[in-house]
Design an enzyme around this catalytic site. Structure first.
Site, PDB file in Angstrom:
ATOM      1  N   SER A  59      38.306  -0.340 -32.789  1.00 10.59           N
ATOM      2  CA  SER A  59      37.862  -1.415 -33.674  1.00 10.59           C
ATOM      3  C   SER A  59      38.176  -1.103 -35.121  1.00 10.59           C
ATOM      4  CB  SER A  59      36.344  -1.583 -33.612  1.00 10.59           C
ATOM      5  OG  SER A  59      35.910  -1.650 -32.307  1.00 10.59           O
ATOM      6  N   HIS A  83      44.011  -4.577 -29.679  1.00 13.60           N
ATOM      7  CA  HIS A  83      42.586  -4.787 -29.947  1.00 13.60           C
ATOM      8  C   HIS A  83      42.117  -6.112 -29.352  1.00 13.60           C
ATOM      9  CE1 HIS A  83      39.102  -5.331 -32.956  1.00 13.60           C
ATOM     10  NE2 HIS A  83      38.696  -4.630 -31.919  1.00 13.60           N
ATOM     11  N   ASN A 101      38.160  -7.454 -37.894  1.00 13.45           N
ATOM     12  CA  ASN A 101      37.017  -6.656 -38.347  1.00 13.45           C
ATOM     13  C   ASN A 101      37.003  -6.452 -39.862  1.00 13.45           C
ATOM     14  OD1 ASN A 101      35.671  -6.465 -35.964  1.00 13.45           O
ATOM     15  ND2 ASN A 101      36.684  -4.581 -35.319  1.00 13.45           N
ATOM     16  N   GLU A 107      44.818  -8.435 -31.126  1.00 18.27           N
ATOM     17  CA  GLU A 107      45.569  -7.927 -32.274  1.00 18.27           C
ATOM     18  C   GLU A 107      46.500  -6.821 -31.765  1.00 18.27           C
ATOM     19  OE1 GLU A 107      42.489  -8.491 -35.990  1.00 18.27           O
ATOM     20  OE2 GLU A 107      42.104  -6.834 -34.625  1.00 18.27           O
TER      21      GLU A 107
HETATM   22  N1  3HC Z   1      35.612 -15.353 -17.137  1.00 19.04           N
HETATM   23  C1  3HC Z   1      36.282 -16.430 -17.601  1.00 19.04           C
HETATM   24  N2  3HC Z   1      35.713 -17.395 -18.355  1.00 19.04           N
HETATM   25  C2  3HC Z   1      34.397 -17.290 -18.607  1.00 19.04           C
HETATM   26  C3  3HC Z   1      33.638 -16.192 -18.136  1.00 19.04           C
HETATM   27  C4  3HC Z   1      34.301 -15.198 -17.367  1.00 19.04           C
HETATM   28  N3  3HC Z   1      33.674 -14.139 -16.905  1.00 19.04           N
HETATM   29  N4  3HC Z   1      32.384 -16.344 -18.576  1.00 19.04           N
HETATM   30  C5  3HC Z   1      32.354 -17.477 -19.301  1.00 19.04           C
HETATM   31  N5  3HC Z   1      33.558 -18.041 -19.316  1.00 19.04           N
HETATM   32  C6  3HC Z   1      33.952 -19.263 -20.010  1.00 19.04           C
HETATM   33  C7  3HC Z   1      33.048 -20.419 -19.663  1.00 19.04           C
HETATM   34  O1  3HC Z   1      33.494 -21.103 -18.517  1.00 19.04           O
HETATM   35  C8  3HC Z   1      33.138 -21.292 -20.891  1.00 19.04           C
HETATM   36  O2  3HC Z   1      34.362 -22.009 -20.879  1.00 19.04           O
HETATM   37  P1  3HC Z   1      34.432 -23.559 -21.300  1.00 19.04           P
HETATM   38  O3  3HC Z   1      33.983 -23.608 -22.726  1.00 19.04           O
HETATM   39  O4  3HC Z   1      35.866 -23.918 -21.094  1.00 19.04           O
HETATM   40  O5  3HC Z   1      33.483 -24.223 -20.356  1.00 19.04           O
HETATM   41  C9  3HC Z   1      33.257 -20.271 -22.030  1.00 19.04           C
HETATM   42  O6  3HC Z   1      33.765 -19.079 -21.404  1.00 19.04           O
HETATM   43  C10 3HC Z   1      31.935 -19.972 -22.682  1.00 19.04           C
HETATM   44  O7  3HC Z   1      31.024 -19.474 -21.715  1.00 19.04           O
HETATM   45  P2  3HC Z   1      29.498 -19.892 -21.577  1.00 19.04           P
HETATM   46  O8  3HC Z   1      29.373 -21.386 -21.599  1.00 19.04           O
HETATM   47  O9  3HC Z   1      28.913 -19.175 -20.424  1.00 19.04           O
HETATM   48  O10 3HC Z   1      28.815 -19.242 -22.838  1.00 19.04           O
HETATM   49  P3  3HC Z   1      28.646 -19.782 -24.294  1.00 19.04           P
HETATM   50  O11 3HC Z   1      29.159 -21.149 -24.486  1.00 19.04           O
HETATM   51  O12 3HC Z   1      27.237 -19.482 -24.615  1.00 19.04           O
HETATM   52  O13 3HC Z   1      29.612 -18.803 -25.112  1.00 19.04           O
HETATM   53  C11 3HC Z   1      30.428 -16.792 -26.035  1.00 19.04           C
HETATM   54  C12 3HC Z   1      29.450 -17.420 -25.069  1.00 19.04           C
HETATM   55  C13 3HC Z   1      31.860 -16.987 -25.555  1.00 19.04           C
HETATM   56  C14 3HC Z   1      30.106 -15.314 -26.072  1.00 19.04           C
HETATM   57  C15 3HC Z   1      30.257 -17.488 -27.441  1.00 19.04           C
HETATM   58  O14 3HC Z   1      28.927 -17.414 -27.834  1.00 19.04           O
HETATM   59  C16 3HC Z   1      31.119 -16.849 -28.518  1.00 19.04           C
HETATM   60  O15 3HC Z   1      32.299 -17.144 -28.639  1.00 19.04           O
HETATM   61  N6  3HC Z   1      30.497 -15.967 -29.334  1.00 19.04           N
HETATM   62  C17 3HC Z   1      31.191 -15.246 -30.393  1.00 19.04           C
HETATM   63  C18 3HC Z   1      31.830 -14.038 -29.802  1.00 19.04           C
HETATM   64  C19 3HC Z   1      32.546 -13.212 -30.826  1.00 19.04           C
HETATM   65  O16 3HC Z   1      32.528 -13.468 -32.023  1.00 19.04           O
HETATM   66  N7  3HC Z   1      33.213 -12.182 -30.331  1.00 19.04           N
HETATM   67  C20 3HC Z   1      33.910 -11.250 -31.172  1.00 19.04           C
HETATM   68  C21 3HC Z   1      33.019 -10.089 -31.430  1.00 19.04           C
HETATM   69  S1  3HC Z   1      33.793  -8.916 -32.484  1.00 19.04           S
HETATM   70  C22 3HC Z   1      34.689  -7.963 -31.471  1.00 19.04           C
HETATM   71  O17 3HC Z   1      34.686  -8.078 -30.267  1.00 19.04           O
HETATM   72  C23 3HC Z   1      35.529  -6.927 -32.127  1.00 19.04           C
HETATM   73  C24 3HC Z   1      34.974  -5.563 -31.969  1.00 19.04           C
HETATM   74  O18 3HC Z   1      35.942  -4.641 -32.398  1.00 19.04           O
HETATM   75  C25 3HC Z   1      33.670  -5.350 -32.709  1.00 19.04           C
END
Ligand code: 3HC
Length: 294
Positions: free
Chosen positions: A121, A142, A192, A154
């Site tokens: 990260s 990433h 990040n 990335e």
């Molecule tokens: N496989 C495939 N698709 C899936 C899945 C799985 N296991 N689980 C869920 N999905 C799909 C769902 O079908 C849904 O798709 P749709 O919109 O086409 O119907 C979509 O993913 C969203 O799933 P949910 O409806 O179950 O959940 P939410 O709508 O509550 O979304 C979330 C959850 C995707 C986590 C959303 O809240 C989000 O995008 N949050 C922000 C996440 C973020 O910012 N991540 C980056 C973090 S930073 C990082 O990782 C970097 C590191 O270095 C720190």
């Protein structure tokens, strides 16, 4: 030197490693993943199984495709088992020494054409590349949490990355159904670099008493259309992980905006690491998250 990516090795089957294994297996790659112990391997296995089942339940994946993907995954506790891989992606703890020890071990075992990639990260790829005998074949890949859902990858090149290696890895990321972008090897890459100061700033504003955790989260979800507010995101990323990233980036840039706010440390002292430990800014043990004292 030949560049081909037909099979993949993953070091670490935690939150990120298990997601990388899943997307690679779904895309048709033969994948082997290594964890340090049988317990950690079992936990990773269960995480992948659960996510595949969830994808089937959500209608994102056919049941038969999930079954085939599962058969493409090999689980091991031996680093040597990854010696036959074309590409090895590390997704272990955010500690340069641990990552470099693993890469150095693999450096001895793998043929010279094997490509090494890191899902770090905030560490720099150059610091890992320089520890191996193959700096020009070491890159960054990433992914974002949750890996099966987030589209971005990335792809990071250092000043010595071979063009053919970078192109092959970039194409590999695309073949996983992801949208790759090119990033230079600076701590935090693109996402990040922007996201970490945002999360840290939310904590600093909380320290100043600007608003409650709940209201600040609500503000960014309803006011800006973010999928989750900054404190939910902190819990999602992991409070300890955020702290570690923040320390690494602060050490790199010596800019205040990357410095870990004191409240972040207090929360960690209390053992509140976010969703994975059940408590962070929120208590996640019930159906709905409940804000905790800060
Ligand atoms: N496989 C495939 N698709 C899936 C899945 C799985 N296991 N689980 C869920 N999905 C799909 C769902 O079908 C849904 O798709 P749709 O919109 O086409 O119907 C979509 O993913 C969203 O799933 P949910 O409806 O179950 O959940 P939410 O709508 O509550 O979304 C979330 C959850 C995707 C986590 C959303 O809240 C989000 O995008 N949050 C922000 C996440 C973020 O910012 N991540 C980056 C973090 S930073 C990082 O990782 C970097 C590191 O270095 C720190």
């Amino acid at each position: 030197m030949a560049v081909k990516i037909e099979n993949v090795g993953v070091l670490g089957c935690g939150l990120m490693g298990s997601g990388i294994v899943e997307v690679a297996a779904k895309a048709g790659f033969d994948v082997k993943v290594r964890e340090v112990s049988d317990e950690a391997l079992d936990a990773g296995k269960a995480r992948i199984r659960k996510s595949l089942d969830r994808a089937v339940k959500k209608g994102k994946l056919a049941d038969d495709d999930a079954k085939v993907a599962w058969t493409r995954i090999g689980f091991t506790t031996q680093v040597a088992e990854l010696a036959d891989r074309d590409l090895v992606i590390e997704a272990v703890v955010e500690d340069l020494e641990v990552k470099n020890e693993l890469f150095q071990e693999l450096d001895e075992l793998c043929p010279p054409e094997t490509i090494f990639a890191s899902n770090t990260s905030s560490l720099t790829i150059t610091d890992m590349a320089a520890a191996t005998q193959r700096p020009s074949r070491t890159v960054g890949l990433h992914f974002f949490n949750p890996v099966p859902v987030m589209k971005l990858v990335e792809v990071v090149r250092t000043i010595v990355t071979e063009d053919e290696v970078f192109d092959a890895v970039f194409e590999f990321a695309g073949s996983l159904g992801k949208e790759p972008i090119t990033a230079r090897d600076n701590s935090g890459f693109v996402v990040n670099l922007l996201l970490v100061p945002y999360m840290l700033d939310a904590i600093r504003q909380l320290e100043r008493g600007v608003a409650t955790v709940e209201d600040m989260d609500k503000a960014m979800v309803l006011g800006c259309g973010h999928p989750m507010g900054p404190f939910t995101l902190c819990d999602f990323v992991g409070i300890d992980t955020l702290h570690r990233i923040s320390e690494i980036m602060y050490e790199e840039y010596r800019e205040e905006r990357y410095a870990p706010p004191p409240l972040l440390k207090r929360i960690i002292s209390l053992g509140r690491f976010g969703r994975k430990s059940g408590k962070g800014f929120y208590d996640w043990s019930g159906d709905e998250p409940v804000p905790l004292p800060v």
